[in-house]
Design an enzyme around this catalytic site. Structure first.
Site, PDB file in Angstrom:
ATOM      1  N   SER A   1     -20.588  29.950  10.176  1.00 56.22           N
ATOM      2  CA  SER A   1     -19.872  29.244  11.238  1.00 56.22           C
ATOM      3  C   SER A   1     -18.636  30.027  11.692  1.00 56.22           C
ATOM      4  O   SER A   1     -18.742  31.200  12.017  1.00 56.22           O
ATOM      5  CB  SER A   1     -19.521  27.830  10.750  1.00 56.22           C
TER       6      SER A   1
ATOM      7  N   ASP B   1     -28.878  22.478  15.544  1.00 53.72           N
ATOM      8  CA  ASP B   1     -27.621  22.673  14.818  1.00 53.72           C
ATOM      9  C   ASP B   1     -26.655  21.509  15.043  1.00 53.72           C
ATOM     10  O   ASP B   1     -26.078  20.975  14.100  1.00 53.72           O
ATOM     11  CB  ASP B   1     -26.985  23.988  15.267  1.00 53.72           C
TER      12      ASP B   1
ATOM     13  N   HIS C   1     -26.065  21.650  11.305  1.00 53.06           N
ATOM     14  CA  HIS C   1     -25.045  22.665  11.054  1.00 53.06           C
ATOM     15  C   HIS C   1     -24.619  22.710   9.585  1.00 53.06           C
ATOM     16  O   HIS C   1     -24.502  23.796   9.006  1.00 53.06           O
ATOM     17  CB  HIS C   1     -23.825  22.406  11.936  1.00 53.06           C
TER      18      HIS C   1
END
Length: 308
Positions: free
Chosen positions: A127, A244, A289
Site C-alpha cells: 500500500s 481492492d 485491500h
C-alpha cells in the site's frame, strides 16, 4: 589426538556456517525487507512472514534496531531460514506523517539491513509503503535491491471516496479534497502526498511536493539520477486487483491512472523495465485491500517465485 582430529574435521563446517551467516543469506535465499502501509505496523505482517520462512533467522541487531516482529520457531512457510525484517517505523497513526520524512528514516533502517547482505535483498512493500519504497530506491545510489514487490500500492496516486478517506476527511468529498491536500499544511499528511486529482492537474503539479517529483512529472535537478537509481532493480513485481476497495483506481497499483475524463490510461512510466522483461504484473480478483498480505493464493501465485 582424537580431540585434535575432531577439531580439524569440524573446522570446515564451522567456517562454512560462518561464511553463510556473513553473506546475509540462508539456504540460498536473499533477505526480505517488508515496509508496511498506512495505519499498519509489523503485527499485520506476521502471516506474510510465516508464508516466506519456516525458521525466523533474526539477528540481535535486527531485534534491537527494528523491533523485529517475526517470532522464532517453525511455521508453515515456503523459503525455510530466510531472514525477514518488517521495519517498525511510523506505525498506525504515525503513518500519516509526511512521506518525505518517512522516506528518510526508512532509508536509514533499510541501509543498515542491506549492508549485511552483499548478495542483495528483496523489498516487499504494501500500500502506502510501496511509495515509500519507490522513493527510497530512487534516492539510494548503488542500492542492492534485487526484486521490488509492490503489493497493492497507489503508485500513480489515489483519487477515490473510500472508507479511509471518509475517516480522514469527513467533511470533504473526493472532488474537494484537493483544497486541503494541495496546501502547505496538507502536504504534511501522507495521503495528500499522493492525492492525484485528475481534474486539478495544474494544482497537483504545482503544489504536490512528493508524487509529481517521484513520477518525473515535475522536472527537478535529481530527476535523471533518481531514475537511474530505481532502474538498478532486477525485477519489479506489481500486484493489485479490481476488488481492492481502497486503491482508486485499482490500476494505480500497476502504474495506470485516470485521465481528465476518468478513463484509465495504462502503465507508461516503466517502459525501460518492461523492455528488458523485468516487470511482472499480477492481477487477482476477490481480494480486499486488507487481505493482500495474508492471502496464501496471492503469495504462492504472485510473490513466492521472486523471493530467491
Amino acid at each position: 589426538m582424537d580431540t585434535a582430529r575432531r577439531t580439524a574435521r569440524g573446522a570446515p563446517a564451522l567456517l562454512l556456517l560462518l561464511l553463510l551467516l556473513g553473506t546475509g543469506r540462508t539456504d540460498g535465499y536473499r533477505p526480505v525487507v517488508i515496509v508496511h502501509g498506512i495505519f499498519d505496523g509489523p503485527r499485520q505482517f506476521q502471516t506474510l512472514s510465516h508464508f516466506i520462512t519456516e525458521v525466523g533467522h533474526v539477528s540481535r541487531d535486527n531485534v534491537h534496531m527494528h523491533r523485529q516482529a517475526i517470532p522464532f520457531g517453525e511455521t508453515s512457510g515456503m523459503h525455510p531460514g530466510t531472514e525477514v525484517t518488517v521495519i517498525d517505523l511510523y506505525s498506525d497513526l504515525g503513518s500519516l506523517s509526511s512521506l518525505w520524512t518517512q522516506v528518510q528514516d526508512f532509508r536509514k533502517a533499510f541501509d543498515a539491513i542491506a549492508l549485511r547482505a552483499p548478495d542483495g535483498v528483496h523489498l516487499l512493500c504494501f500500500s502506502q509503503g510501496g511509495l515509500i519504497c519507490r522513493a527510497l530506491l530512487s534516492l539510494a545510489p548503488r542500492h542492492n535491491v534485487h526484486t521490488f514487490v509492490s503489493l497493492s500500492s497507489p503508485l500513480s496516486g489515489q483519487y477515490g471516496d473510500t472508507d479511509y478517506l471518509r475517516w480522514l476527511f469527513p467533511s470533504f468529498m473526493k472532488s474537494k479534497v484537493f483544497r486541503l491536500c494541495y496546501s502547505i499544511g496538507g502536504q504534511k499528511v501522507s495521503v495528500c502526498d499522493y492525492w492525484n486529482d485528475p481534474h486539478q492537474r495544474h494544482r497537483y503539479l504545482q503544489s504536490n511536493t512528493f508524487l509529481p517529483m517521484l513520477n518525473g512529472e515535475r522536472p527537478h535537478l535529481h530527476q535523471k539520477e533518481w531514475r537511474e537509481n530505481f532502474l538498478l532493480i532486477k525485477k519489479l513485481v506489481l500486484i493489485g486487483g479490481p476488488d481492492d476497495g481502497v486503491i482508486t483506481p485499482w490500476q494505480s497499483s500497476h502504474f495506470g491512472f485516470y485521465n481528465i475524463d476518468e478513463n484509465i490510461v495504462e502503465m507508461r512510466n516503466q517502459e525501460t523495465l518492461a523492455a528488458r522483461g523485468a516487470v511482472s504484473v499480477c492481477v487477482r480478483s476477490g481480494v480486499k485491500h486488507v487481505e493482500w498480505h495474508s492471502n496464501r493464493t496471492v503469495f504462492t501465485g504472485c510473490i513466492e517465485r521472486w523471493l530467491t
